[in-house]
Design an enzyme around this catalytic site. Structure first.
Site, PDB file in Angstrom:
ATOM      1  N   SER A   1     -22.391 -80.042  21.819  1.00  0.00           N
ATOM      2  CA  SER A   1     -21.403 -79.839  22.877  1.00  0.00           C
ATOM      3  C   SER A   1     -20.093 -79.340  22.258  1.00  0.00           C
ATOM      4  O   SER A   1     -20.083 -78.295  21.612  1.00  0.00           O
ATOM      5  CB  SER A   1     -21.223 -81.124  23.680  1.00  0.00           C
ATOM      6  OG  SER A   1     -20.572 -80.878  24.896  1.00  0.00           O
TER       7      SER A   1
ATOM      8  N   HIS B   1     -27.686 -81.096  29.992  1.00  0.00           N
ATOM      9  CA  HIS B   1     -26.850 -81.282  28.808  1.00  0.00           C
ATOM     10  C   HIS B   1     -27.434 -82.285  27.826  1.00  0.00           C
ATOM     11  O   HIS B   1     -27.285 -82.127  26.613  1.00  0.00           O
ATOM     12  CB  HIS B   1     -25.456 -81.747  29.253  1.00  0.00           C
ATOM     13  CG  HIS B   1     -24.400 -81.613  28.217  1.00  0.00           C
ATOM     14  ND1 HIS B   1     -24.012 -80.393  27.712  1.00  0.00           N
ATOM     15  CD2 HIS B   1     -23.642 -82.542  27.568  1.00  0.00           C
ATOM     16  CE1 HIS B   1     -23.048 -80.568  26.818  1.00  0.00           C
ATOM     17  NE2 HIS B   1     -22.820 -81.863  26.701  1.00  0.00           N
TER      18      HIS B   1
ATOM     19  N   ASP C   1     -27.871 -77.216  32.552  1.00  0.00           N
ATOM     20  CA  ASP C   1     -26.690 -77.881  32.010  1.00  0.00           C
ATOM     21  C   ASP C   1     -25.442 -77.508  32.806  1.00  0.00           C
ATOM     22  O   ASP C   1     -25.056 -76.337  32.830  1.00  0.00           O
ATOM     23  CB  ASP C   1     -26.518 -77.468  30.546  1.00  0.00           C
ATOM     24  CG  ASP C   1     -25.466 -78.290  29.815  1.00  0.00           C
ATOM     25  OD1 ASP C   1     -24.650 -78.956  30.479  1.00  0.00           O
ATOM     26  OD2 ASP C   1     -25.470 -78.251  28.569  1.00  0.00           O
TER      27      ASP C   1
END
Length: 692
Positions: free
Chosen positions: A540, A661, A626
């Site tokens: 991320s 995600h 995501d």
């Protein structure tokens, strides 16, 4: 175009996919930029899916030689894990609740039994709910005050758009009260006739608060509040005392809270303090006062108190004053004690404050580096609280602490089967950044490791999120192969207090990247490893870190694992229609309005700065659903890296086409995914066999 795509994308699974270039030009602050892969954003374009599938096939082919190693790693994870196991039960009202895992099942099962004894009943079995689904996650689990009802929410594709359900725990039946498009969390009124919940907008932002009366059609639900400012996310919860409901609105650096007595569900919500830019505050309840953790008088926060009848900031008085360098992160009230979570000298700590005397003391632990925090504590009127403790060499441990006597009952230490944990050692290491700042690292290795051998360095460094030194069963597979593992606690995170965060964001974001490079260089300088044996990992915003340091020092690393990486940061922050952009201007700056921010982001954004040259092995991952980091970010980045690669590599992309995600759901699927990740890392640093 589709025909051309097919020619270049899928000639062979052994040939890197080459997506077509469709240049798009944009100009900001007089600067003209060309993005040849902007078209990869279009999820509805069949060519995009074709390309992602081709990338997956290529990655599979390039990692096929690791099939045996991946199976070995997966088997090791399972062999160390007590697959049929249960967590320590916790009391909540007339019941004690427990979650357990069962060998062969992907998800934990939630059960309960009467405190006074009696038969156990299943509260929720996600394994049944997930049957036939590729992805499943729980987003709410709220038991009603009497324990008769359960409000729970599910995510079945990783999009973080939840479906809310109500289950009658007396009969096991689902009630007809079903609501779609919800955010995380839910809260009950005291009479359990009402459920409060949020819904999300087109960008998955929780922005509306609703009141649902049990047994009525959701179309008749009452809208209580709408938050139009796209920088703010909404949540709803109940205080530990169960007496109040709390609606929180939060931007990155600003808060606003409203409260409502839980026994007055149709009443008017009361504003605690209006939002003031840069002022954060968090509210809980104790007796006739609210407790407020806030940074209104200093960056490391204080604890204030105010009467419930007049909670405005003009009535906030110090309970624990602001102390520079001691970052207060939260307060948990119990009837006779308050427990304060804080950070001091780079460690997590717990302080106990006696309500009657005001005496404050710290809970002490033996290891030099560790992570500690409160566990599940549903009861308010108790002096025994549950604490969760871990370190890089100590598995997660559940400890019940008597807040009066400090007596400790170790209720459980996570079993690690067939492993002698005394073989492993950890330490706090330090590097010196380019500006002279000392950067801590948490490091762990097996004692028989050869000095100067392989290592993996992990980093994140954003949002004031701290990655504390904790135990990992899966990580033992690296350590047992002679690989040392470190966490670089770089600026942008919160490990060393609020200032640590402030000096790693916006115009100072580059500090995060140079800090990480300094940590890697220090490991090499001190003889821990060499560049040919050093791999790095982050996800991320930590994936942004991976891309940035790869551009800065591609010669320093043998392999880079970038999971759902935020590598197209400038383009994302230039597009306010994306889910998190407006909210995250507080983190990165607004490059649309501010030329200085634009220039700074252009100078470090990974996608913008890929140069022609040699690169180490790279594996980037993404999730098609995501909502946090668009799947196209790693896809575009990989395509540009390949275009400009003159030697080294390979550059690989793996996209989960049915997840978001967090990647795959279910513990066995996650273990298989981790075996792929560790297999890639071990291969990159030349370690592909077990030590036997």
């Amino acid at each position: 175009m589709s025909e051309q795509m097919s020619e270049v994308t899928q000639p062979s699974i052994h040939t890197p996919p080459r997506p077509a270039q469709r240049p798009v030009t944009s100009t900001y602050h007089g600067d003209e930029r060309v993005d040849e892969y902007a078209w990869l954003r279009d999820k509805d374009d069949p060519d995009v899916i074709t390309h992602l599938e081709a990338e997956n096939a290529y990655t599979d082919s390039m990692l096929a030689h690791l099939g045996g190693l991946r199976e070995e790693l997966y088997a090791e994870y399972r062999s160390r894990t007590q697959e049929t196991d249960e967590q320590v039960p916790y009391p909540d009202g007339a019941w004690e609740y427990v979650s357990r895992t069962v060998e062969g099942k992907q998800y934990s099962i939630y059960s309960r039994r009467p405190l006074g004894g009696g038969d156990e009943q299943t509260v929720l079995d996600p394994n049944q709910l997930a049957e036939g689904l590729d992805y499943f996650s729980l987003g709410a689990f709220a038991v009603s005050p009497t324990g008769n009802l359960l409000a729970y929410a599910t995510d079945t594709d990783g999009s973080e758009r939840l479906h809310l359900y109500v289950k009658d725990l007396r009969t096991g039946e689902l009630l007809p009260d079903t609501i779609d498009n919800c955010g995380y969390g839910a809260a009950w009124s005291a009479d359990e006739q009402y459920v409060f919940y949020t819904t999300v907008d087109e960008n998955t932002r929780p922005y509306k608060l609703w009141r649902h009366k049990l047994g009525t059609d959701p179309s008749a639900d009452v809208l209580l509040h709408t938050e139009d400012d796209e920088a703010y996310f909404m949540s709803v919860r109940r205080t530990r005392s169960r007496a109040w409901l709390v609606m929180s609105l939060g931007a990155s650096i600003t808060s606003e809270v409203r409260v409502l007595p839980a026994d007055d569900p149709e009443g008017e919500w009361q504003l605690v303090a209006p939002r003031r830019t840069g002022v954060e505050y968090f509210v809980d309840h104790h007796g006739d006062r609210f407790l407020i953790v806030t940074n209104d008088e200093g960056p490391d926060f204080r604890v204030a108190q105010a009467p419930v009848t007049a909670p405005g900031p003009e009535n906030w008085t110090d309970l624990i004053p602001h102390t520079p360098g001691v970052r207060i992160e939260g307060i948990d009230p119990f009837a006779s004690q308050l427990v304060v979570s804080l950070r001091a000298e780079g460690r997590t700590e717990l302080d106990v404050l006696e309500v009657s005397s005001g005496e404050r003391r710290r809970l002490a632990f033996d290891e030099p580096i560790y992570a500690v925090g409160l566990g599940i504590n549903r009861e308010f009127d108790t002096s025994v609280v549950r604490v969760e403790y871990t370190s890089m060499t100590t598995p997660p441990s559940t400890i019940d602490v008597d807040l009066v006597s400090d007596a400790r009952d170790i209720r459980k230490v996570q079993p690690v089967l067939g492993v002698d944990l005394s073989q492993y050692e950890s330490a706090r290491l330090w590097a010196t950044a380019s500006d002279g700042t000392r950067i801590p690292m948490s490091f762990v290795w097996r004692k028989d490791r050869v000095q100067g051998g392989p290592a993996v360095l992990y980093g994140y460094g954003s949002y004031e999120i701290s990655y504390d030194p904790s135990f990992s069963t899966e990580r033992l597979s690296l350590l047992d192969r002679g690989v040392a593992f470190g966490i670089a606690h770089i600026r942008g995170g919160g490990e060393m207090g609020r200032a640590w965060y402030e000096h790693g964001k916006k115009l100072e974001k580059v500090n995060s990247f140079t800090d990480f490079v300094a940590c890697a260089e220090q490991l090499v300088k001190d003889g821990w490893t060499t560049p040919s044996q050093l791999a790095i990992r982050g996800g991320s915003a930590g994936g942004l870190l991976m891309g940035a340091v790869l551009n800065l020092r591609p010669d320093l690393f043998a392999g880079v694992l970038a999971q759902v990486p935020f590598v197209d940061a400038l383009n994302t922050m230039l597009d306010p229609t994306l889910p998190l952009t407006v909210r995250e201007w507080d983190e990165w700056g607004n490059p649309i309005e501010d030329p200085e921010t634009y220039a700074a982001m252009k100078a470090y954004a990974p996608y913008e700065n890929v140069a022609k040259g040699d690169y180490p092995r790279v594996l980037a991952t993404g999730g098609l659903n995501d909502p946090r980091v668009g799947f196209w970010e790693p896809a575009k980045w990989v395509a540009r890296l390949r275009d400009r690669l003159t030697g080294g590599g390979p550059i690989l992309l793996k996209t989960e086409l049915g997840a978001g995600h967090a990647g795959p759901s279910g513990r066995y699927n996650r273990w298989k995914d981790e075996a792929l990740n560790q297999g890639f890392l071990l291969d990159a640093i030349g370690v592909v066999r077990s030590d036997g």
